[in-house]
Design an enzyme around this catalytic site. Structure first.
Site, PDB file in Angstrom:
ATOM      1  CE  LYS A 170      -1.679  45.761  26.754  1.00  0.00           C
ATOM      2  NZ  LYS A 170      -1.016  46.672  25.893  1.00  0.00           N
ATOM      3  CG  LEU A 171      -6.668  40.530  24.361  1.00  0.00           C
ATOM      4  CD1 LEU A 171      -7.027  39.734  23.088  1.00  0.00           C
ATOM      5  CD2 LEU A 171      -6.800  42.072  23.539  1.00  0.00           C
TER       6      LEU A 171
END
Length: 291
Positions: A170-171
């Site tokens: 996600k990052l």
């Protein structure tokens, strides 16, 4: 279906409430607890504490803004971990530090829980349409237990790897999303400063293939001055900060993303609750010499 699993939401904001609506349509029972103490429109059962919610739920799904909010939701005498039953699945969709996700898995496993870090790719339109991409970190067994839930809220589940990997992926995604929007905003700033017609510039960028569909949606909103918060600037800047901190731990150099974070920090300072695409307004105000 009275015998359907009860999914307990801790945090029931813009994203979680839309997930909940899709799960309800699919026949699941849902309940919620909000740290703010605010309830919904009466269609969802709200319980008075995270502990009370966890004690009733078969699956607990946590959707809160950051690491600090997650710690408050999980720990303490009224937290999730004080009430959750062994054997339950604990899904964290919050975007947090990878080491926090890994620590939660360790603690949850010791308590006999099945823990999944499962942040999602997509904003409120995708959440409403059930078109999210679920980025899951955890064991294959844990994910299989809730695959039907993921299939209801999203169009695709990516098993990113063991605990923490969903958060790391996600990052990566949000870092690319935030950084590329910053580049587009800089291009717009140059075009305006150089005297290009504003409407022509925004319309031209909407036609060229180098701009992603996501950012074309942001460009259309920026042209109209509409920064309704699909993804608030305070959360995007927080995610960029998490990414840079994690990258520093891994000695991964991210100079372009670091520079973009500065622009997004300015956006958060000026427009914390507006969509992160308010960066367009920040850049436009700089070249137009207006507030």
């Amino acid at each position: 279906m009275s015998n359907a699993p009860l999914i307990g939401f801790v945090g029931f904001g813009a994203m979680a409430s839309r997930m909940g609506a899709n799960l309800t349509k699919a026949g699941y029972r849902i309940a919620a607890y909000t740290p703010s103490g605010k309830g919904g429109d009466g269609s969802t059962l709200f319980l008075p504490s995270a502990r009370a919610l966890a004690a009733e739920a078969d699956i607990v799904l946590v959707s809160v803004p950051d690491d600090e909010a997650l710690a408050k939701a999980l720990h303490g005498p009224e937290g999730v971990l004080a009430g959750i039953k062994p054997g339950c699945v604990l899904i964290n969709t919050s975007t947090i530090a990878p080491e926090t996700a890994e620590a939660l898995d360790t603690e949850g496993t010791a308590r006999g829980l099945h823990v999944i870090d499962a942040p999602v790719a997509g904003s409120t339109p995708e959440a409403e349409a059930g078109n999210l991409i679920v980025l899951a970190g955890g064991t294959a067994d844990a994910i299989a237990r809730v695959q039907k839930v993921f299939d209801t809220i999203g169009r695709l589940t990516i098993h990113a790897g063991p605990a923490g990997c969903g958060t790391k992926l996600k990052l990566v995604i949000n870092g690319i999303m935030g950084s590329t929007l910053a580049v587009v905003a800089e291009g717009v700033a140059y075009g305006l400063a150089a005297g290009l017609d504003r409407s022509m510039l925004f319309d031209a960028l909407d036609e060229v293939p180098v701009i992603s569909p996501h950012h074309k949606r942001k460009l259309k909103a920026a042209k109209a001055g509409d920064f309704s918060p699909q993804f608030p600037a305070r959360l995007m800047q927080k995610d960029m900060r998490l990414l840079l901190t994690s990258a520093a731990r891994q000695t991964a150099p991210l100079p372009a993303m670091a520079a973009a974070t500065q622009s997004l920090s300015l956006t958060r300072r000026r427009h914390p609750d507006a969509d992160y695409s308010a960066l367009f307004a920040v850049m436009e105000s700089l070249v137009a010499n207006t507030p």
